[in-house]
Design a protein around this motif. Structure first.
Motif, PDB file in Angstrom:
ATOM      1  N   THR A 123       0.639  -1.175   0.002  1.00 42.14           N
ATOM      2  CA  THR A 123      -0.125  -0.085   0.170  1.00 42.14           C
ATOM      3  C   THR A 123       0.922   1.329   0.055  1.00 42.14           C
ATOM      4  O   THR A 123       0.703   2.360  -0.648  1.00 42.14           O
ATOM      5  N   THR A 124       1.973   1.292   0.767  1.00 46.44           N
ATOM      6  CA  THR A 124       2.702   2.453   0.994  1.00 46.44           C
ATOM      7  C   THR A 124       3.361   2.742  -0.597  1.00 46.44           C
ATOM      8  O   THR A 124       3.492   3.595  -1.115  1.00 46.44           O
ATOM      9  N   GLY A 125       3.873   1.614  -1.293  1.00 47.91           N
ATOM     10  CA  GLY A 125       4.534   1.732  -2.299  1.00 47.91           C
ATOM     11  C   GLY A 125       3.540   2.174  -3.371  1.00 47.91           C
ATOM     12  O   GLY A 125       3.860   3.058  -4.460  1.00 47.91           O
ATOM     13  N   LEU A 126       2.181   1.531  -3.310  1.00 52.18           N
ATOM     14  CA  LEU A 126       1.421   2.356  -4.203  1.00 52.18           C
ATOM     15  C   LEU A 126       0.864   3.881  -4.164  1.00 52.18           C
ATOM     16  O   LEU A 126       0.951   4.469  -5.187  1.00 52.18           O
ATOM     17  N   LEU A 127       0.835   4.271  -2.763  1.00 55.85           N
ATOM     18  CA  LEU A 127       0.478   5.604  -2.764  1.00 55.85           C
ATOM     19  C   LEU A 127       1.830   6.415  -2.951  1.00 55.85           C
ATOM     20  O   LEU A 127       1.596   7.487  -3.801  1.00 55.85           O
ATOM     21  N   VAL A 128       2.936   6.180  -2.775  1.00 57.97           N
ATOM     22  CA  VAL A 128       3.927   6.803  -3.061  1.00 57.97           C
ATOM     23  C   VAL A 128       4.177   6.880  -4.648  1.00 57.97           C
ATOM     24  O   VAL A 128       4.509   8.079  -5.082  1.00 57.97           O
ATOM     25  N   GLY A 164      -9.301   7.265  -8.916  1.00 56.06           N
ATOM     26  CA  GLY A 164      -9.756   5.894  -8.324  1.00 56.06           C
ATOM     27  C   GLY A 164      -8.536   5.018  -7.797  1.00 56.06           C
ATOM     28  O   GLY A 164      -8.481   4.493  -6.942  1.00 56.06           O
ATOM     29  N   LEU A 165      -7.492   4.916  -8.509  1.00 60.85           N
ATOM     30  CA  LEU A 165      -6.416   4.012  -7.986  1.00 60.85           C
ATOM     31  C   LEU A 165      -5.910   4.608  -6.782  1.00 60.85           C
ATOM     32  O   LEU A 165      -5.702   3.868  -5.876  1.00 60.85           O
ATOM     33  N   PHE A 166      -5.915   6.129  -6.679  1.00 63.57           N
ATOM     34  CA  PHE A 166      -5.369   6.832  -5.267  1.00 63.57           C
ATOM     35  C   PHE A 166      -6.386   6.241  -4.166  1.00 63.57           C
ATOM     36  O   PHE A 166      -6.041   5.870  -3.195  1.00 63.57           O
ATOM     37  N   LEU A 167      -7.522   6.230  -4.499  1.00 66.07           N
ATOM     38  CA  LEU A 167      -8.495   5.910  -3.544  1.00 66.07           C
ATOM     39  C   LEU A 167      -8.641   4.341  -3.148  1.00 66.07           C
ATOM     40  O   LEU A 167      -8.543   3.941  -1.753  1.00 66.07           O
ATOM     41  N   LEU A 168      -8.231   3.563  -4.124  1.00 71.23           N
ATOM     42  CA  LEU A 168      -7.967   2.234  -3.738  1.00 71.23           C
ATOM     43  C   LEU A 168      -6.806   1.822  -2.606  1.00 71.23           C
ATOM     44  O   LEU A 168      -6.765   1.209  -1.807  1.00 71.23           O
ATOM     45  N   GLY A 169      -5.876   2.702  -3.060  1.00 71.13           N
ATOM     46  CA  GLY A 169      -4.576   2.555  -2.449  1.00 71.13           C
ATOM     47  C   GLY A 169      -4.800   2.925  -0.895  1.00 71.13           C
ATOM     48  O   GLY A 169      -4.509   2.357   0.204  1.00 71.13           O
ATOM     49  N   MET A 170      -5.536   3.962  -1.006  1.00 69.20           N
ATOM     50  CA  MET A 170      -5.781   4.777   0.712  1.00 69.20           C
ATOM     51  C   MET A 170      -6.802   3.778   1.359  1.00 69.20           C
ATOM     52  O   MET A 170      -6.246   3.587   2.513  1.00 69.20           O
ATOM     53  N   LEU A 171      -7.678   3.268   0.765  1.00 67.02           N
ATOM     54  CA  LEU A 171      -8.283   2.206   1.460  1.00 67.02           C
ATOM     55  C   LEU A 171      -7.724   1.097   2.107  1.00 67.02           C
ATOM     56  O   LEU A 171      -7.747   0.592   3.054  1.00 67.02           O
ATOM     57  N   GLY A 172      -6.684   0.676   1.272  1.00 71.96           N
ATOM     58  CA  GLY A 172      -5.861  -0.710   1.646  1.00 71.96           C
ATOM     59  C   GLY A 172      -4.917   0.256   2.964  1.00 71.96           C
ATOM     60  O   GLY A 172      -4.752  -0.548   3.752  1.00 71.96           O
ATOM     61  N   SER A 173      -4.691   1.421   3.013  1.00 73.72           N
ATOM     62  CA  SER A 173      -3.736   1.924   3.878  1.00 73.72           C
ATOM     63  C   SER A 173      -4.654   2.188   5.116  1.00 73.72           C
ATOM     64  O   SER A 173      -3.976   1.887   6.230  1.00 73.72           O
ATOM     65  N   VAL A 174      -5.889   2.659   4.949  1.00 76.11           N
ATOM     66  CA  VAL A 174      -6.662   2.761   6.174  1.00 76.11           C
ATOM     67  C   VAL A 174      -6.928   1.612   6.725  1.00 76.11           C
ATOM     68  O   VAL A 174      -7.334   1.527   8.064  1.00 76.11           O
ATOM     69  N   GLY A 175      -7.158   0.504   5.684  1.00 78.19           N
ATOM     70  CA  GLY A 175      -7.331  -1.039   6.672  1.00 78.19           C
ATOM     71  C   GLY A 175      -8.813  -1.118   6.451  1.00 78.19           C
ATOM     72  O   GLY A 175      -9.528  -1.644   7.487  1.00 78.19           O
ATOM     73  N   LEU A 176      -9.535  -0.770   5.279  1.00 79.80           N
ATOM     74  CA  LEU A 176     -10.890  -1.225   5.048  1.00 79.80           C
ATOM     75  C   LEU A 176     -11.017  -2.871   4.733  1.00 79.80           C
ATOM     76  O   LEU A 176      -9.945  -3.497   4.314  1.00 79.80           O
ATOM     77  N   LEU A 192      -0.299  -3.486  -8.118  1.00 83.98           N
ATOM     78  CA  LEU A 192      -0.243  -3.232  -6.759  1.00 83.98           C
ATOM     79  C   LEU A 192      -1.707  -3.077  -5.983  1.00 83.98           C
ATOM     80  O   LEU A 192      -1.761  -3.964  -5.280  1.00 83.98           O
ATOM     81  N   VAL A 193      -2.609  -2.715  -6.913  1.00 84.99           N
ATOM     82  CA  VAL A 193      -3.977  -2.795  -6.346  1.00 84.99           C
ATOM     83  C   VAL A 193      -4.320  -4.128  -6.229  1.00 84.99           C
ATOM     84  O   VAL A 193      -5.226  -4.460  -5.450  1.00 84.99           O
ATOM     85  N   PHE A 194      -3.871  -4.882  -7.397  1.00 85.54           N
ATOM     86  CA  PHE A 194      -4.274  -6.310  -7.597  1.00 85.54           C
ATOM     87  C   PHE A 194      -3.975  -7.154  -6.245  1.00 85.54           C
ATOM     88  O   PHE A 194      -4.598  -7.911  -5.476  1.00 85.54           O
ATOM     89  N   PHE A 195      -2.689  -6.828  -5.639  1.00 80.49           N
ATOM     90  CA  PHE A 195      -2.208  -7.382  -4.444  1.00 80.49           C
ATOM     91  C   PHE A 195      -2.955  -6.676  -3.037  1.00 80.49           C
ATOM     92  O   PHE A 195      -3.162  -7.668  -2.219  1.00 80.49           O
ATOM     93  N   VAL A 196      -3.401  -5.610  -3.124  1.00 84.40           N
ATOM     94  CA  VAL A 196      -4.278  -5.138  -2.165  1.00 84.40           C
ATOM     95  C   VAL A 196      -5.326  -5.958  -2.086  1.00 84.40           C
ATOM     96  O   VAL A 196      -5.680  -6.188  -0.976  1.00 84.40           O
ATOM     97  N   PHE A 197      -6.204  -6.187  -3.020  1.00 81.85           N
ATOM     98  CA  PHE A 197      -7.367  -7.259  -2.788  1.00 81.85           C
ATOM     99  C   PHE A 197      -6.927  -8.566  -2.697  1.00 81.85           C
ATOM    100  O   PHE A 197      -7.866  -9.021  -1.963  1.00 81.85           O
ATOM    101  N   VAL A 198      -6.054  -9.188  -3.402  1.00 81.42           N
ATOM    102  CA  VAL A 198      -5.523 -10.560  -3.158  1.00 81.42           C
ATOM    103  C   VAL A 198      -5.418 -10.723  -1.731  1.00 81.42           C
ATOM    104  O   VAL A 198      -5.991 -11.621  -0.881  1.00 81.42           O
ATOM    105  N   GLY A 199      -4.514  -9.589  -1.052  1.00 77.67           N
ATOM    106  CA  GLY A 199      -4.125  -9.896   0.366  1.00 77.67           C
ATOM    107  C   GLY A 199      -5.521  -9.813   1.198  1.00 77.67           C
ATOM    108  O   GLY A 199      -5.510 -10.232   2.449  1.00 77.67           O
ATOM    109  N   GLY A 200      -6.504  -8.879   0.799  1.00 82.03           N
ATOM    110  CA  GLY A 200      -7.588  -8.784   1.680  1.00 82.03           C
ATOM    111  C   GLY A 200      -8.722  -9.936   1.362  1.00 82.03           C
ATOM    112  O   GLY A 200      -9.389 -10.228   2.376  1.00 82.03           O
TER     113      GLY A 200
END
Lengths: 560, 485
Positions: A348-353, A383-395, A475-483
Motif C-alpha cells: 500500500t505504501t508503495g502504491l501511494l508513493v 480511483g487508483l489513489f482511493l483504492l490505495g488509500m483504502l488499503g492503507s486505512v485498513g478497510l 499493486l491494487v491487485f495485491f491489495v485485494f488479493v491480500g484482503g
C-alpha cells in the motif's frame, strides 16, 4: 527449474555491473529497458526459487553454506523460510515496479538503476542471510546506495536528508555489531566455538545452555540488536529520519524505503525472538508500549503534515507500529498478523508513493494544498489513489485490514490473559490508530481530489495514461488479493511464524530448533481455521498440544 | 671466546631492512649519475628494492620465532607482518609520488632515497624488543620524515609543517629517552622483556622507576602514533606536508609506533593495573576528539588528519585488549587493521593528489566536486575508501572494526567498545560528506584547468580500492598468511 538462492541474491548486483559496463547503450529508453529486463528476471528467479518451497516446515530451505572465514566462524550461509518468503517477493516485485515507474528523463539513469539493483541485492541478501555477519554486511550495504540515491537525485534538502538517513541507521547498527560480536563470543564461551550462524546459536539457545548463566548479558545483547532494528523499522523515538527521507528522495526512495524498513521488523522476527527468549518475554511490554506510541504518534503527526510524502512517511511509522504490536504480542494471531502487515504495508505504501510521485513529476510539488479538484480532471488516477488509500486505512477486503486486525487481536488476546506483563490497553489504544489513519488519509483525499481546482496551467494536465498506471494496477491487485484471500500468504508463513513464536515463549528444552531433523518436523494446519496452527514433533516426546498453541501459555510464566 | 663475543648472528633477519637501505643508496647514486633526467629510473629502482624486501620478508613467514644480534633483533610473525605492511605502505606511497611531485614542481630525486631510509627506520622498530634499537629506528624514521615534510621549500605551509613536526618530534624523543633511561634503571637492561621480572620484585623503588619510565615511553610513542593529547602536530603537519609524504607518514610512521607499543604492552602485562586505565582514558579521548573535531574541518587533508587520530584511538583499543590478555588475544587484529588502514589512507590521499589544478593542491572539501568529471574511477575509489574508513561492509574497514570489537569484548573492555561505536557514528558524518562531494556528477560551474592526468596516481587508487575490498572477501587466507602462529 532448480535455481540456487545465491543466484537470486547476486543476480541484481551482476545486472548493476553489466549496466555500467554497457557503455555503448546511451539512449535512456534502452537503459531503462535493460534495467526492466534485469528486474523482471530477478522476479522470475525469485518465483523459481520459491516454487520449490515446502510450506509445511519451519526449517530453512534452499540453504547454501560456504565456508568464508573459518577462524572467526563466519560462513556464507543463506536460506529462506516462511517469514522471509513474502519479503523476497516484495523486494523483487517493488524493485521491478520502481524501475518501470522511473521516468526516462531522470538524469544519469545508468547510475540510478545501478544503485537500485545494488539495493535489491542488499535487501534480498538481508532477508536470506543466516549468518549474523553476513546479515550485517547486507544490512549495511543498503546504506551507501540509498545515501547516493537521495543525495544525488533527491529534492532541495537532499543532503541533509541523506546524511540523516545514513547516520541514524548507522548509529543503530553499530551497536548491533557490538551485540553480534558479543553473541558470538557468548557462543564461544558456551560451546568453545566462535560461531556467527544463527542456526547454531539458536540450537544452543533452544537447549537452554546458551543463556544459562548469562541472563543479564542476554538482555543487554538483545537491546544492542534491537536498537539497530528499531532505527530501521522505524520505532518511535528513532523515527525522525523517515520524514526527510520520504520527502526528499526521488520517487524510488520511499518505495525502496518501504521495503527496507522491513529489514528492521524482519530482524526482530528472525533474530531477536528466537535468540533471546527470556529477554523478549521480559521486554515485551516495553516494545508493546513503543509500538503503541508509534502507532498513535505517527498518525497524529501525519494529520499535521501538508506534504503528501511526509504524511505517508508518518503513516508508515504508524503502520509499522502494528507490525511491532503483532510481533511482540507473542501470540500466534498477532505474529502472523504482524508478518502479514509487513507485506501489506509495502504494497500500500508503495502504491501511494508511486501515485504521489506521478503528481510530483508533473507538478513539482507534493504539497496537498497546491492541488484541488483532481478527481474531475483525473478520474483514473483518483480511483487508483482511493483504492490505495483504502488499503492503507485498513478497510475490510483490503490487505491492510487483515494485518492490522490480526495484530490488534493478538495484542488483545495476550493482554487480556495478562501474559508477559502485557495489558489489553495496548490493543485498545492502538485501535485508535486505525481511526486516526482514516482521518489523515481522508483529509488529504478531500484536499487533493475535491474542492476547487487550484492548478490550472500546464499543458499536461491530464489523467495518468493507462500504460503508466500499470504498476499501480499490479499493486491494487495485491491489495485485494491480500484482503480477500490472505490464506495465499498465511499458508507459507504459518509454520515458520509458529516455530518462531515457540522459540521465544517455550521453556528452555522444549523450544523448536532450526536444527531439528526434517522428518521430525510436521506443522499441521487445521483446515477449518487457518489461524490455528499445530506444531507436532513426531518421533520425540516433545509433543505440543493444540491448546497450548493458541495462547494457553500460562505455564510460561514460571520461567520468568 | 670469539663465539661468546659474536654470538650466532642470523643475517637473514635483517636482510629485508638492509635491502631497503641499499635500494635507497642505489637510488641516490642513480640521482647523482643522471641529475637532469626524469625520476622514472629512480622510482623503478625503489620499487624493485621494496619488492625484493617484501619477497625476503615473505620467505621468512612461518619460521620459528628467534632472536639474533645479541637479542636486539627479533624475528616473529608479528614483526614480519608489520614490516611487510611498512614495505607495502612505502611502495604505495612511492607509486603515486612521481606525478604529484612533478605537478608541485618539486621533482627532486633525493625524495625517494629519503622515503626508503625512513622505511628502514620503521622496519627496525617493528622487529626489536630493545629500546635503544627502537629509538635508533625511530630517529631514522623521523629525521627522514622531517626533511620530506619540508621538501616543498617554496610553500610556507610546508615549512611550518616541517618545523612543527621537527620541534615536537624532538620533544617526543626527549620523553622517550628519559623513559628508556628510567626503565633501564629499573631492569638493568635495554630489552623490554626485563620489565615483568623487575616488576615482580615488588621493590617499591624499582616499581616507581618502572611506572615512571613506562609512562614516558608511552608519551613518546603516543606522539608518533598521535594519541590525544599528543596529537596537536598531526592535522597541521598532514595539511602542510606534500600529500604523498602525508600518506606515508600516516601509515608507515604509525605502523612502526603501533608495532613497538604492541610489544611494550605485552611485556608490561603485569603492570596493567597501572597503564590500562590511563591508556583506556587516552583511547576514549583520542577516538572522540579526532572524530568530533574532524566534523568542523574544511580541508580534506585536515579531515583525514583528524580521522587518522581517531583511527589511532581504535587501534589503541585493540592494543589495550592485547596487552591485558596477550596469551589469548593475538596479533591478527592489529596486523589486519593496520594493513587495511594503510590501503584506505594511502588510497584516499592518492585521490586527493589527483585533484591538483592550476598548479595548486586544492584540498578543500569543495574542490572535490570536480572529481567525478576528472576521473570516475577515482571518484568510485574515494567512495570505497570512505565507506571503509566508516567501517561499513563490504570493505576491510568493517572487518577491522569487527575484530576490534571482538577483542575489546573479549578483554572485558565494554566501555571502550561502546565509545568506539559512538565515535564511529560521529565519523560517518564527515566521511559521507567527502564521499558525496566525490560522487557529485553535476557539471561544475566553471571549467577547471586540471593538471595533466597521471595514470599512475589513478592506478594507485584502483589498487588500494581493490585491496580494501579483497582484504574483506579473502580475510581468511590473508590473516592465516600474515598472522599464522
Amino acid at each position: 527449474m532448480n535455481v540456487p538462492l545465491s543466484a537470486l541474491i547476486w543476480f541484481p548486483a551482476l545486472g548493476a555491473l553489466i549496466l555500467q559496463l554497457l557503455g555503448f547503450v546511451n539512449k535512456a529508453k534502452d537503459i531503462k529497458s535493460i534495467a526492466v529486463l534485469f528486474t523482471t528476471v530477478a522476479l522470475g528467479l525469485n518465483l523459481a526459487v520459491l516454487s520449490k518451497s515446502n510450506s509445511g516446515t519451519y526449517l530453512f530451505q534452499a540453504v547454501e553454506s560456504v565456508s568464508w572465514i573459518e577462524n572467526l566462524g563466519i560462513r556464507y550461509l543463506v536460506g529462506y523460510d516462511g517469514i522471509s518468503f513474502w519479503l523476497t517477493v516484495l523486494t523483487t516485485l517493488m524493485t521491478l515496479i520502481i524501475v518501470v515507474a522511473t521516468p526516462e528523463t531522470t538524469k544519469n539513469l545508468r547510475g540510478f538503476f545501478g544503485l537500485v539493483l545494488l539495493l535489491e541485492t542488499a535487501m534480498l541478501g538481508s532477508f536470506c542471510a543466516l549468518d549474523l555477519v553476513l546479515f550485517f554486511s547486507f544490512f549495511e550495504l543498503t546504506l551507501i546506495p540509498m545515501f547516493f540515491l537521495v543525495s544525488l537525485w533527491g529534492g532541495p534538502n537532499r543532503n541533509k536528508a541523506a546524511a540523516k538517513f545514513v547516520i541514524y541507521t548507522f548509529a543503530g547498527s553499530i551497536f548491533m555489531l557490538v551485540g553480534i560480536v558479543a553473541l558470538a563470543l557468548q557462543h564461544q564461551k558456551v560451546t568453545g566455538q566462535l560461531d556467527f550462524s544463527i542456526i547454531n546459536i539458536q540450537a544452543s539457545v533452544a537447549s537452554g545452555k546458551f543463556w544459562a548463566n548469562a541472563i543479564q548479558a542476554q538482555t543487554f545483547i538483545f537491546w544492542a540488536l534491537a536498537l539497530g532494528f528499531m532505527v530501521k523499522t522505524p520505532a518511535f523515538p528513532f523515527h525522525s529520519w523517515i520524514g526527510d527521507t520520504y520527502a526528499e528522495s526521488p520517487t524510488a526512495g520511499p518505495i525502496l524505503s518501504s521495503v527496507m524498513v522491513k529489514m528492521g521488523s524482519y530482524g526482530f522476527l528472525r533474530f531477536c525472538l528466537p535468540l533471546f527468549p527470556e529477554a523478549v518475554q521480559s521486554q515485551a511490554p516495553v516494545f508493546m508500549a513503543i509500538a503503541t506510541i508509534g502507532i498513535l504518534y505517527g498518525a497524529l503527526v501525519a494529520i499535521g503534515q501538508t506534504d503528501m510524502r511526509r504524511m505517508i512517511a508518518y503513516s508508515s511509522l504508524s503502520h509499522m507500529g502494528f507490525v511491532l504490536l503483532g510481533i511482540f504480542s507473542l501470540s500466534y494471531k498477532g505474529m502472523i498478523g504482524g508478518s502479514f502487515q509487513q507485506f501489506s504495508h509495502g504494497i500500500t505504501t508503495g502504491l501511494l508513493v508511486l501515485l504521489v510521485g506521478y503528481l510530483v513529476e508533473k507538478h513539482g510539488t507534493a504539497d496537498m494544498n497546491a492541488f484541488g479538484g483532481l478527481k474531475a480532471k483525473m478520474p483514473l488516477f483518483a480511483g487508483l489513489f482511493l483504492l490505495g488509500m483504502l488499503g492503507s486505512v485498513g478497510l475490510p477486503t483490503t490487505n491492510g485490514f487483515i494485518g492490522e486486525f490480526l495484530a490488534l487481536m493478538g495484542a488483545y488476546e495476550t493482554g487480556a490473559r495478562g501474559l508477559f506483563g502485557l495489558s489489553p490497553g495496548f490493543a485498545i489504544a492502538s485501535g485508535l490508530g486505525v481511526v486516526l489513519g482514516a482521518v489523515y488519509l481522508f483529509v488529504m483525499f478531500q484536499k487533493v481530489f475535491y474542492g476547487p481546482v487550484k492548478v490550472t496551467e500546464g499543458p499536461d494536465w491530464q489523467d495518468i495514461p493507462v500504460g503508466k498506471a500499470l504498476p499501480a494496477f499490479v499493486l491494487v491487485f495485491f491489495v485485494f488479493v491480500g484482503g480477500l484471500y490472505p490464506n495465499l500468504f498465511f499458508g507459507q508463513m504459518e509454520a515458520s511464524t509458529q516455530a518462531t513464536r515457540l522459540m521465544a515463549i517455550s521453556e528452555a528444552t522444549k523450544r523448536p530448533s532450526w536444527k531439528d531433523k526434517p522428518e521430525e518436523v510436521t506443522i499441521r494446519v487445521a483446515l477449518e481455521d487457518p489461524m490455528q496452527g499445530q506444531y507436532i514433533r513426531t518421533g520425540s516426546e516433545r509433543l505440543i498440544s493444540s491448546s497450548r498453541l493458541h495462547g494457553n501459555v500460562d505455564e510460561k510464566r514460571e520461567i520468568r | 671466546m670469539i663465539q661468546t663475543l659474536m654470538p650466532n648472528t642470523d643475517w637473514s633477519m635483517v636482510l629485508p631492512i638492509a635491502m631497503v637501505a641499499v635500494a635507497g643508496i642505489f637510488a641516490l647514486i642513480l640521482e647523482m649519475l643522471f641529475p637532469k633526467r626524469d625520476n622514472n629510473l629512480i622510482v623503478w629502482a625503489s620499487q624493485i628494492g621494496l619488492l625484493m624486501a617484501a619477497a625476503m620478508l615473505i620467505r621468512q613467514f612461518g619460521l620459528e620465532a628467534s632472536t639474533s644480534f645479541a637479542n636486539t633483533v627479533i624475528r616473529d610473525q608479528f614483526g614480519l607482518a608489520m614490516q611487510l605492511v611498512c614495505v607495502i605502505g612505502a611502495s604505495a606511497s612511492i607509486m603515486f609520488s612521481e606525478g604529484y611531485l612533478r605537478e608541485k614542481k618539486i621533482p627532486f630525486g633525493e625524495f625517494y632515497p629519503l622515503m626508503l631510509w625512513s622505511t628502514v627506520g620503521a622496519m627496525m622498530m617493528c622487529c626489536t624488543e630493545n629500546m635503544l634499537v627502537m629509538f635508533v629506528g625511530l630517529e631514522i624514521l623521523s629525521i627522514a620524515l622531517y626533511v620530506l615534510a619540508g621538501i616543498s621549500r617554496v610553500e610556507e605551509k610546508g615549512e611550518e609543517s616541517a618545523l612543527k613536526y621537527f620541534l615536537l618530534g624532538a620533544f617526543a624523543s626527549g620523553f622517550l629517552l628519559y623513559g628508556i633511561a628510567n626503565v633501564y634503571g629499573a631492569t638493568g637492561g635495554l630489552g623490554i622483556e626485563g620489565i615483568s621480572q623487575a616488576w615482580a620484585t615488588k621493590d617499591a623503588n624499582v616499581q616507581a622507576l618502572l611506572a615512571f619510565g613506562l609512562a614516558l615511553l608511552l608519551i613518546g610513542l603516543g606522539f608518533k602514533a598521535s594519541f590525544f593529547p599528543f596529537h596537536q602536530w598531526t592535522p597541521d603537519v598532514y595539511q602542510g606536508a606534500p600529500t604523498n609524504v602525508t600518506a606515508f607518514m600516516a601509515t608507515v610512521g604509525k605502523t612502526a609506533a603501533f608495532a613497538f607499543l604492541y610489544r611494550l604492552l605485552e611485556a608490561a602485562t603485569a603492570m596493567q593495573a597501572i597503564w590500562a586505565p590511563a591508556l583506556g582514558l587516552i583511547a576514549v579521548l583520542t577516538m572522540l576528539y579526532g572524530n568530533i573535531v574532524a566534523l568542523m574541518q574544511k580541508d580534506v587533508k585536515r579531515v583525514l588528519g583528524y580521522s587518522s587520530i581517531s583511527h589511532a584511538g581504535y587501534i589503541l583499543v585493540a592494543l589495550i585488549a592485547h596487552g591485558k590478555n596477550p596469551g589469548r588475544i593475538g596479533p591478527e587484529t592489529i596486523v589486519y587493521y593496520v594493513l587495511s588502514y594503510t590501503f584506505m589512507t594511502i588510497g584516499s590521499f592518492a585521490v586527493i593528489s589527483l585533484m591538483a589544478h592550476d598548479g595548486k593542491e586544492s584540498t578543500g572539501l569543495d574542490d572535490l566536486r570536480g572529481l567525478w568529471q576528472r576521473s570516475r574511477v577515482a571518484a568510485v575509489c574515494m567512495v570505497v575508501f570512505m565507506v571503509s574508513l566508516m567501517g561499513l561492509p563490504p570493505t576491510s574497514g568493517f572487518f577491522g572494526k569487527l575484530l576490534i570489537f571482538q577483542d575489546a569484548l573479549y578483554a572485558d573492555l565494554l566501555p571502550l567498545a561502546v565509545v568506539l561505536a559512538i565515535s564511529s557514528i560521529v565519523s560517518a558524518a564527515y566521511y559521507l560528506n567527502i564521499a558525496r562531494q566525490a560522487a557529485l556528477s553535476d557539471s561544475a560551474t566553471e571549467e577547471i584547468n586540471f593538471a595533466p592526468f597521471r595514470p599512475a596516481i589513478q592506478n594507485t587508487c584502483v589498487l588500494c580500492a581493490v585491496a580494501v575490498i579483497a582484504a574483506m572477501v579473502f580475510y581468511s587466507p590473508l590473516t592465516q598468511f600474515l598472522a599464522a602462529r
